[in-house]
Design an enzyme around this catalytic site. Structure first.
Site, PDB file in Angstrom:
ATOM      1  N   ASN A 107       0.844  -1.200   0.000  1.00  0.00           N
ATOM      2  CA  ASN A 107       0.000   0.000   0.000  1.00  0.00           C
ATOM      3  C   ASN A 107       0.876   1.245   0.000  1.00  0.00           C
ATOM      4  O   ASN A 107       2.007   1.210   0.473  1.00  0.00           O
ATOM      5  CB  ASN A 107      -0.887  -0.006   1.262  1.00  0.00           C
ATOM      6  CG  ASN A 107      -1.811   1.204   1.320  1.00  0.00           C
ATOM      7  OD1 ASN A 107      -2.430   1.582   0.324  1.00  0.00           O
ATOM      8  ND2 ASN A 107      -1.914   1.825   2.490  1.00  0.00           N
ATOM      9  N   HIS A 109       0.892   5.281   1.315  1.00  0.00           N
ATOM     10  CA  HIS A 109       0.194   6.135   2.275  1.00  0.00           C
ATOM     11  C   HIS A 109       0.888   7.503   2.346  1.00  0.00           C
ATOM     12  O   HIS A 109       2.121   7.571   2.398  1.00  0.00           O
ATOM     13  CB  HIS A 109       0.204   5.466   3.659  1.00  0.00           C
ATOM     14  CG  HIS A 109      -0.547   6.251   4.686  1.00  0.00           C
ATOM     15  ND1 HIS A 109      -1.928   6.281   4.738  1.00  0.00           N
ATOM     16  CD2 HIS A 109      -0.109   7.070   5.684  1.00  0.00           C
ATOM     17  CE1 HIS A 109      -2.308   7.078   5.726  1.00  0.00           C
ATOM     18  NE2 HIS A 109      -1.223   7.566   6.312  1.00  0.00           N
TER      19      HIS A 109
HETATM   20  C1  GRF Z   1      -2.749   8.689  -2.509  1.00  0.00           C
HETATM   21  O1  GRF Z   1      -2.451   9.923  -1.957  1.00  0.00           O
HETATM   22  C2  GRF Z   1      -2.322   7.563  -1.588  1.00  0.00           C
HETATM   23  O2  GRF Z   1      -1.234   7.908  -0.792  1.00  0.00           O
HETATM   24  C3  GRF Z   1      -3.542   7.332  -0.737  1.00  0.00           C
HETATM   25  O3  GRF Z   1      -4.628   7.565  -1.608  1.00  0.00           O
HETATM   26  C4  GRF Z   1      -4.246   8.477  -2.626  1.00  0.00           C
HETATM   27  C5  GRF Z   1      -4.645   7.913  -3.944  1.00  0.00           C
HETATM   28  O4  GRF Z   1      -4.483   8.841  -4.989  1.00  0.00           O
HETATM   29  N1  GRF Z   1      -3.519   6.013  -0.178  1.00  0.00           N
HETATM   30  P1  GRF Z   1      -4.759   8.434  -6.498  1.00  0.00           P
HETATM   31  O5  GRF Z   1      -6.193   7.899  -6.576  1.00  0.00           O
HETATM   32  O6  GRF Z   1      -3.763   7.397  -6.893  1.00  0.00           O
HETATM   33  O7  GRF Z   1      -4.610   9.711  -7.285  1.00  0.00           O
END
Ligand code: GRF
Length: 188
Positions: A107, A109
């Site tokens: 994942n 984050h």
């Molecule tokens: C990202 O900022 C990630 O860190 C978090 O959710 C967001 C997803 O962004 N888990 P995207 O949909 O890939 O633009």
């Protein structure tokens, strides 16, 4: 050729960065499946553009979360998935998936974990007056934003605008996620 599945619930800019990297050979793999729990999410449009198969499903449509995840596991198994990348997937992954794909779910984050877990990490960090922000990529376990850390990148920001932090962070995310997936796949 290795096979990647991406789970996402939103815009999918990380999905797109990974798809591009697979297309141009930076990541030695192909995305074989997008799992999305939000029928209106923009990530689905991105997947269509790359002709990537989508499983659009929400646990609400199943008798239990176990049934929901069993269906996902069936798809993943059929497609011989090697690595699952969560990219803005707004659900906790539970036992069925974790057992079937143990050590193969990661994942991204938007904080320097273990600080600022949860869905509002950037907003919480700004409210706290943080000066050094960052991005973390970690293995997924049964806890929210828990699991062993694989990669992190920090950046300094001394302001109070969460949108600005998101903007800086996302640029880093796209590079860090691509680089980390590449390294994981080459190593294993
Ligand atoms: C990202 O900022 C990630 O860190 C978090 O959710 C967001 C997803 O962004 N888990 P995207 O949909 O890939 O633009």
């Amino acid at each position: 050729m290795k096979n990647i599945a991406i789970f996402a619930s939103g815009s999918g800019s990380n999905f797109e960065a990974i798809a591009q990297a697979c297309t141009n050979g930076t990541i030695p793999a192909q995305i074989v499946l997008l799992v999305c729990d939000q029928p209106g999410a923009y990530v689905i449009e991105r997947a269509k553009k790359y002709h990537i198969r989508c499983l659009i499903a929400s646990p609400k449509e199943y008798p239990s979360k176990t049934d929901f995840e069993q269906e996902i596991v069936r798809e993943l198994n059929q497609l011989n998935v090697n690595l699952i990348c969560l990219a803005g997937y707004m659900r906790i992954v539970s036992n069925t998936l974790l057992t079937a794909y143990s050590g193969r779910i990661i994942n991204i984050h938007p904080s320097l974990l273990p600080a600022f877990k949860g869905a509002h990490a950037v907003e919480d960090a700004v409210a706290y007056g943080v000066k050094v922000y960052g991005i973390t990529i970690h293995y997924v376990d049964e806890t929210l934003d828990g699991g062993k850390i694989i990669a992190q990148e920090a950046f300094a920001y001394d302001g109070n605008d969460p949108a600005e932090v998101h903007k800086i962070g996302q640029k880093i995310e796209h590079q860090l996620y691509v680089q980390t997936i590449r390294e994981l796949l080459i190593r294993n």
